[in-house]
Design a protein around this motif. Structure first.
Motif, PDB file in Angstrom:
ATOM      1  N   UNK A  88      59.251 -36.432   6.339  1.00 14.04           N
ATOM      2  CA  UNK A  88      58.081 -35.604   6.615  1.00 14.04           C
ATOM      3  C   UNK A  88      58.148 -34.326   5.791  1.00 14.04           C
ATOM      4  N   UNK A  89      59.295 -33.676   5.743  1.00 16.91           N
ATOM      5  CA  UNK A  89      59.477 -32.447   4.964  1.00 16.91           C
ATOM      6  C   UNK A  89      59.234 -32.733   3.477  1.00 16.91           C
ATOM      7  N   UNK A  90      59.736 -33.854   2.981  1.00 20.00           N
ATOM      8  CA  UNK A  90      59.509 -34.227   1.584  1.00 20.00           C
ATOM      9  C   UNK A  90      58.008 -34.383   1.324  1.00 20.00           C
ATOM     10  N   UNK A  91      57.312 -35.068   2.229  1.00 21.63           N
ATOM     11  CA  UNK A  91      55.872 -35.269   2.073  1.00 21.63           C
ATOM     12  C   UNK A  91      55.153 -33.926   2.037  1.00 21.63           C
ATOM     13  N   UNK A  92      55.533 -33.018   2.930  1.00 16.33           N
ATOM     14  CA  UNK A  92      54.900 -31.693   2.986  1.00 16.33           C
ATOM     15  C   UNK A  92      55.135 -30.938   1.676  1.00 16.33           C
ATOM     16  N   UNK A  93      56.415 -30.828   1.281  1.00 21.88           N
ATOM     17  CA  UNK A  93      56.784 -29.998   0.125  1.00 21.88           C
ATOM     18  C   UNK A  93      56.390 -30.589  -1.217  1.00 21.88           C
ATOM     19  N   UNK A  94      56.484 -31.902  -1.347  1.00 22.47           N
ATOM     20  CA  UNK A  94      56.285 -32.528  -2.651  1.00 22.47           C
ATOM     21  C   UNK A  94      54.891 -33.119  -2.844  1.00 22.47           C
ATOM     22  N   UNK A  95      54.191 -33.389  -1.762  1.00 21.16           N
ATOM     23  CA  UNK A  95      52.865 -33.999  -1.895  1.00 21.16           C
ATOM     24  C   UNK A  95      51.762 -33.138  -1.295  1.00 21.16           C
ATOM     25  N   UNK A  96      51.807 -32.972   0.017  1.00 26.13           N
ATOM     26  CA  UNK A  96      50.674 -32.363   0.728  1.00 26.13           C
ATOM     27  C   UNK A  96      50.378 -30.941   0.255  1.00 26.13           C
TER      28      UNK A  96
ATOM     29  N   UNK B 227      41.632 -18.043  -0.882  1.00 25.20           N
ATOM     30  CA  UNK B 227      42.448 -19.189  -1.282  1.00 25.20           C
ATOM     31  C   UNK B 227      43.906 -18.968  -0.872  1.00 25.20           C
ATOM     32  N   UNK B 228      44.422 -17.763  -1.120  1.00 21.04           N
ATOM     33  CA  UNK B 228      45.805 -17.442  -0.751  1.00 21.04           C
ATOM     34  C   UNK B 228      45.994 -17.463   0.764  1.00 21.04           C
ATOM     35  N   UNK B 229      45.008 -16.965   1.505  1.00 22.85           N
ATOM     36  CA  UNK B 229      45.090 -16.994   2.969  1.00 22.85           C
ATOM     37  C   UNK B 229      45.131 -18.425   3.496  1.00 22.85           C
ATOM     38  N   UNK B 230      44.261 -19.283   2.965  1.00 22.66           N
ATOM     39  CA  UNK B 230      44.238 -20.682   3.408  1.00 22.66           C
ATOM     40  C   UNK B 230      45.571 -21.364   3.104  1.00 22.66           C
ATOM     41  N   UNK B 231      46.100 -21.124   1.927  1.00 21.34           N
ATOM     42  CA  UNK B 231      47.371 -21.741   1.561  1.00 21.34           C
ATOM     43  C   UNK B 231      48.502 -21.217   2.450  1.00 21.34           C
ATOM     44  N   UNK B 232      48.516 -19.906   2.699  1.00 19.22           N
ATOM     45  CA  UNK B 232      49.556 -19.315   3.547  1.00 19.22           C
ATOM     46  C   UNK B 232      49.521 -19.914   4.952  1.00 19.22           C
ATOM     47  N   UNK B 233      48.324 -20.068   5.510  1.00 15.19           N
ATOM     48  CA  UNK B 233      48.208 -20.667   6.842  1.00 15.19           C
ATOM     49  C   UNK B 233      48.770 -22.083   6.826  1.00 15.19           C
ATOM     50  N   UNK B 234      48.428 -22.867   5.814  1.00 20.41           N
ATOM     51  CA  UNK B 234      48.930 -24.241   5.727  1.00 20.41           C
ATOM     52  C   UNK B 234      50.447 -24.267   5.584  1.00 20.41           C
TER      53      UNK B 234
ATOM     54  N   UNK C 257      43.219 -33.101   4.370  1.00 23.84           N
ATOM     55  CA  UNK C 257      44.072 -34.236   4.743  1.00 23.84           C
ATOM     56  C   UNK C 257      43.229 -35.480   5.017  1.00 23.84           C
ATOM     57  N   UNK C 258      42.044 -35.274   5.586  1.00 26.19           N
ATOM     58  CA  UNK C 258      41.138 -36.386   5.845  1.00 26.19           C
ATOM     59  C   UNK C 258      40.657 -37.004   4.526  1.00 26.19           C
ATOM     60  N   UNK C 259      40.331 -36.155   3.572  1.00 28.30           N
ATOM     61  CA  UNK C 259      39.846 -36.640   2.272  1.00 28.30           C
ATOM     62  C   UNK C 259      40.928 -37.372   1.478  1.00 28.30           C
ATOM     63  N   UNK C 260      42.106 -36.799   1.441  1.00 33.34           N
ATOM     64  CA  UNK C 260      43.156 -37.314   0.575  1.00 33.34           C
ATOM     65  C   UNK C 260      44.014 -38.384   1.251  1.00 33.34           C
ATOM     66  N   UNK C 261      44.307 -38.195   2.532  1.00 37.98           N
ATOM     67  CA  UNK C 261      45.236 -39.095   3.222  1.00 37.98           C
ATOM     68  C   UNK C 261      44.549 -39.985   4.268  1.00 37.98           C
TER      69      UNK C 261
END
Length: 188
Positions: free
Chosen positions: A84-92, A110-117, A173-177
């Protein structure tokens, strides 16, 4: 009225503050029974006859366990979380960052959205979720957004804004996964 002079650098201010802290710890205080904080600390260290190698018991939920058992449990959980960590860090997260670059033109947004994720996924791993499917809706919709303002000090986002940012993440996540964002409490 200025109490302190203007300092040329932070080190100068830190040196002055350290003098005050040292004085506070060295002089006796009425609230401490006429003793200085340093004296109390030293007497506590001398009086402490516990074994330095003995760790306290740890409570996890309804279960009490030794510190070694707790460490073993954490290591097992981290091992189970590796995919799961690999998927988060390397893909998602990398794909989400690219998605945000295309969809959100304002750099701060954009930075705020990324930080929240990013912090959301860090927290998901910290809490112990092993897969995206395991994350409870109440964690996404209530717990994490209400946790944010009291734990992320350099952010001025409120729970509603955090939830909106999570909606953007789950839309991605809905669009891509091909997950169903409605299962996580997000309506279309």
């Amino acid at each position: 009225m200025r109490v302190f002079p203007k300092f040329s650098d932070i080190d100068e201010l830190n040196n002055i503050l350290q003098v005050f802290v040292s004085a506070w710890n060295a002089f006796p205080h009425k609230a401490l029974g006429g003793k200085a904080p340093n004296e109390l600390f030293e007497s506590a260290m001398i009086d402490d006859d516990t074994d330095d190698n003995q760790m306290p018991m740890v409570r996890v939920g309804d279960e009490e366990m030794s510190f070694d058992e707790f460490q073993s449990m954490i290591q097992k959980m981290e091992k189970l979380q590796e995919p799961f960590k690999y998927w988060i860090d390397e893909e998602a997260l990398p794909k989400y960052e690219n998605y945000l670059k295309q969809m959100v033109k304002n750099t701060n947004s954009r930075e705020n959205h990324y930080e929240v994720a990013d912090i959301f996924f860090q927290r998901v791993l910290h809490v112990g979720f092993l897969t995206l499917e395991e994350i409870r809706t109440v964690f996404i919709q209530e717990e994490f957004p209400h946790w944010w303002p009291t734990h992320i000090m350099d952010s001025n986002l409120n729970p509603s804004q955090v939830r909106n940012s999570l909606k953007k993440l789950f839309t991605f996540l809905e669009l891509v996964y091909e997950i169903d964002a409605r299962e996580y409490g997000f309506e279309r």
